[in-house]
Structures are given as C-alpha cells and as structure tokens.
Design a protein around this motif. Structure first.
Motif, mmCIF file in Angstrom:
data_model
loop_
_atom_site.group_PDB
_atom_site.id
_atom_site.type_symbol
_atom_site.label_atom_id
_atom_site.label_comp_id
_atom_site.label_asym_id
_atom_site.label_seq_id
_atom_site.Cartn_x
_atom_site.Cartn_y
_atom_site.Cartn_z
ATOM 1 N N PRO A 236 59.274 38.070 37.945
ATOM 2 C CA PRO A 236 58.138 38.983 38.425
ATOM 3 C C PRO A 236 57.288 39.622 37.366
ATOM 4 N N ASN A 237 55.988 39.665 37.230
ATOM 5 C CA ASN A 237 55.405 40.305 36.280
ATOM 6 C C ASN A 237 55.431 39.717 34.825
ATOM 7 N N VAL A 238 55.468 38.395 34.858
ATOM 8 C CA VAL A 238 55.437 37.751 33.499
ATOM 9 C C VAL A 238 53.951 37.035 33.062
ATOM 10 N N GLY A 239 53.073 37.284 34.356
ATOM 11 C CA GLY A 239 51.724 37.015 33.920
ATOM 12 C C GLY A 239 51.266 35.791 34.657
ATOM 13 N N PHE B 12 47.310 23.307 40.386
ATOM 14 C CA PHE B 12 48.399 24.504 39.613
ATOM 15 C C PHE B 12 48.783 25.367 41.164
ATOM 16 N N TYR B 13 50.005 25.468 41.336
ATOM 17 C CA TYR B 13 50.715 25.973 42.168
ATOM 18 C C TYR B 13 51.371 27.435 41.637
ATOM 19 N N ASP B 14 50.705 28.425 41.908
ATOM 20 C CA ASP B 14 51.035 29.885 41.597
ATOM 21 C C ASP B 14 52.412 30.307 42.495
ATOM 22 N N THR B 15 53.495 30.650 42.079
ATOM 23 C CA THR B 15 54.545 31.033 43.078
ATOM 24 C C THR B 15 55.190 32.418 42.913
ATOM 25 N N PRO B 16 55.768 32.955 43.722
ATOM 26 C CA PRO B 16 56.436 34.330 43.618
ATOM 27 C C PRO B 16 57.349 34.528 42.632
ATOM 28 N N GLY B 17 57.382 35.698 42.244
ATOM 29 C CA GLY B 17 58.294 36.096 40.978
ATOM 30 C C GLY B 17 59.550 35.791 41.285
ATOM 31 N N PHE B 18 60.310 34.958 40.474
ATOM 32 C CA PHE B 18 61.633 34.444 40.701
ATOM 33 C C PHE B 18 62.557 35.423 40.543
ATOM 34 N N VAL B 19 63.628 35.482 41.276
ATOM 35 C CA VAL B 19 64.767 36.327 41.134
ATOM 36 C C VAL B 19 65.925 35.512 41.365
ATOM 37 N N ARG B 20 67.160 35.852 40.314
ATOM 38 C CA ARG B 20 68.228 35.444 40.390
ATOM 39 C C ARG B 20 68.939 35.561 41.903
ATOM 40 N N HIS B 21 69.932 34.540 42.059
ATOM 41 C CA HIS B 21 70.364 34.389 43.458
ATOM 42 C C HIS B 21 71.297 35.767 43.876
ATOM 43 N N VAL B 22 71.978 36.289 43.010
ATOM 44 C CA VAL B 22 72.691 37.836 43.256
ATOM 45 C C VAL B 22 71.855 38.657 43.521
ATOM 46 N N ASP B 23 70.263 38.816 43.055
ATOM 47 C CA ASP B 23 69.679 39.770 43.257
ATOM 48 C C ASP B 23 68.841 39.405 44.729
ATOM 49 N N ALA B 24 68.905 38.517 44.989
ATOM 50 C CA ALA B 24 67.942 37.908 46.305
ATOM 51 C C ALA B 24 68.871 38.104 47.775
ATOM 52 N N GLN B 25 68.929 39.496 47.913
ATOM 53 C CA GLN B 25 69.775 39.782 49.196
ATOM 54 C C GLN B 25 69.027 39.969 50.309
#
Length: 344
Positions: free
Chosen positions: A51-54, A94-107
């Motif tokens: 998230p928020n890397v531009g 180009f496919y913009d995607t949602p901010g990627f979060v690691r598995h343990v944080d994606a609850q």
C-alpha cells in the motif's frame, strides 16, 4: 576588376536563387512517415506493490490519463483498474492492483479479497512490475511481504518480473539506492533459487529507478516494455478515444473515492458505497452527474457532509475540477447524494 565584380554578383544571385528554391522545396516536400505495421502486438503488465508505494500515480503517468484514484492513504485502489498505452502497433495494458499485504496480516475478509486480486492479475500478466517505495527503510515485515509478492509474481508463464524503485527523488544520498537494489534483488534470488542462496545477489533482475510523481525515468521503462510486446490482439480497439476499460461511471466513482479520502480524515471513506448513476448530457456542452454515497449511520453522514455542508462542498469542487479534465470540453454539473443504507 569590373569583370571580377560582375562575376561575384552573378554568383551571389545564383546562390540566392538556389536558396529560395531550396526553401520552397522544403516547404512543399511531402513528409514521409514510417508505415504503420499491420499486425498488432500487446503486453499485459500487472503493477504490484505494498500500500501507498505509488502504484496508481505510476499508472496514471504511464497512460497519460487519470483513471485511478491516487492519494497518500492506504488501500485507495479497491479493485483491479485497467489502463492502456498505444504506440504504433504496440498496446501496453496495465493492471493496477490493490496494495499487497502479507498473508499473516490479511485477516479481514475484505483484505483477503484485495490480496486475491493481486494474485489473480499477476497470474494472467505477461510482465509484473514489483513496485517498492525507495524512500522508506526496509523492515523485516517488508522483506516478508516482498518475498510473497515475488512468489505470486512468478506464477504462470512470465516474460519477466521487473523491479521498480519508485520515489527515488526523495532518496539522499543517491548511493543508498544501490544498497536497496541489492537487498531486493537478493530477496528475488532467494525466491528463485532457495533461501540459502539469498545472499548471492547477482544483478540479473531488470531494475528501473523512477519517480512516478515527477515522470522521471518512466519513459525508459515504457520503451523497454514496448520492446517485450508479442503479437496479440489489442484489448481496446485502435482509434478508441479512451485509455481504459473503465466505464464513464466507474471513472467518476474513482474520482469521488479519491476526493473522499483526501477530504474526510476518518475511516468513513473505506466503508462507503459509491455509485454513479448513468451520465446525462443535458446539452451539447454540459453533463449532469449524480453520485450516491451510502453510509451506515447518521454520524457517518454528518462527517461526509461536514459542518454547514463545507466538507461535501469541497469534495464536489475538487471532483468537478478533475471530471471536467476527463470529459474535456464539457461543463460538469455534479450532484452528490449522501444517504444512510436502508435497514440501518
């Protein structure tokens, strides 16, 4: 002596006539352009990052149009957004995607869904751009997240996985960038080979150092992507005036989401349902746009509307400014309807 002077005058007159003829010839000469190849090429590119890397700013920069909401807040992008750039017979998708979060944080269920979008688009793309914020310190959890991004990026048949160091304008001294590249390439090699080989940071990963905000280094990356395109039908037909698969209404919803995130400093925008009704052309130069914003309760409604309606007025003003650029030449009459969801 007189003969020599006359000879020089004649030579000067001849030169003047020659120059006038040359200038006239250059003005009337047909400009020959390289013929446009008949076969079409295409490259599908997924943009993945935390998230928020531009990512959304980069997408808008790449296609030279605003299609994705871009703010400093996390999880601005809630679905995959498609933008295209055409160059001669090549189309970059180009496919913009949602901010990627690691598995343990994606609850949470919604975060899991957003993570799933990134994985799906990565599996379908020919090339994946792994975007990182070069201005931030790399924490252990960031390394874990990046490693997971690399794993999903390598799923399926890929032309290449490319490392994109964004926001390099904010890095001082610039020598720090080399250490950062070494860290990320080590992580990529660790996923490719084995965790025990992660320290062997062979610089074999194509890397671009850019600033999406200031359009610095983006053209070099775009030219490289064009060189990777293979024969494939275009997603958006040649001659189309739009650079995205989003409908007009969906583009309005992206703008409204961005303005809500910028002007409402609460968690409210994340739980809003934003729906744009079909656009109405009131006359040749005007568009009427009605947007419904659904919230859970009256308290959330008051936050969006603001004291004496100041917040919603500011949201409307900012949105109209962007929408009139999108719908060039049209006056936009924007009506915002904030309502509590039925049954709440």
């Amino acid at each position: 002596m007189m003969f020599a002077m006359q000879h020089r005058l004649q030579s000067f007159e001849t030169l003047s006539n020659t120059l006038r003829f040359s200038a006239r010839y250059l003005r009337t000469k047909t400009v020959r352009k390289m013929p446009l190849p008949k076969f079409e090429k295409r490259l599908d590119i997924a943009i993945i990052g935390q998230p928020n890397v531009g990512k959304s700013v980069l997408l808008n920069c790449l296609i030279k149009q605003k299609v994705a909401a871009a703010t400093r807040k996390r999880h601005t992008t809630r679905s995959n957004i498609v933008g295209v750039f055409n160059h001669r017979n090549v189309q970059l998708v180009f496919y913009d995607t949602p901010g990627f979060v690691r598995h343990v944080d994606a609850q949470k269920a919604d975060i899991k869904a957003l993570r799933g979008i990134s994985a799906t688009m990565a599996s379908k793309a020919d090339v994946v751009l792994l975007v990182v914020d070069a201005s931030k310190r790399v924490r252990p959890q960031d390394q874990d997240t990046f490693a997971e991004m690399v794993k999903i990026s390598r799923a399926g048949s890929k032309e290449e996985v490319i490392l994109v160091m964004n926001k390099v304008d904010a890095v001082e001294p610039k020598g720090l960038l080399l250490d950062l590249v070494d860290t990320y390439v080590s992580l990529i090699n660790g996923v490719k080979l084995a965790i025990t080989e992660a320290n062997k940071a062979c610089l074999d990963t194509t890397t671009f150092m850019i600033s999406g905000q200031y359009n610095d280094g983006v053209m070099d990356m775009k030219n490289y992507l064009i060189s990777l395109a293979k024969p494939k039908p275009w997603l958006i037909p040649r001659g189309s005036a739009v650079a995205t698969t989003l409908t007009h209404e969906e583009r309005v919803e992206e703008v409204m989401l961005e303005k809500l995130l910028e002007n409402v400093h609460e968690e409210v925008p994340y739980i809003c349902d934003i729906h744009c009704r079909p656009l109405v052309q009131t006359d040749a130069d005007s568009l009427r746009i009605d947007v419904d914003i659904k919230v859970d309760n009256e308290g959330q409604k008051k936050i969006i509307v603001g004291q004496q309606g100041r917040s919603v007025v500011k949201i409307r003003q900012d949105a109209v400014e962007d929408l009139e650029k999108i719908f060039a030449g049209k006056q936009v009459l924007l009506f915002i309807w904030v309502e509590v969801r039925s049954g709440k």
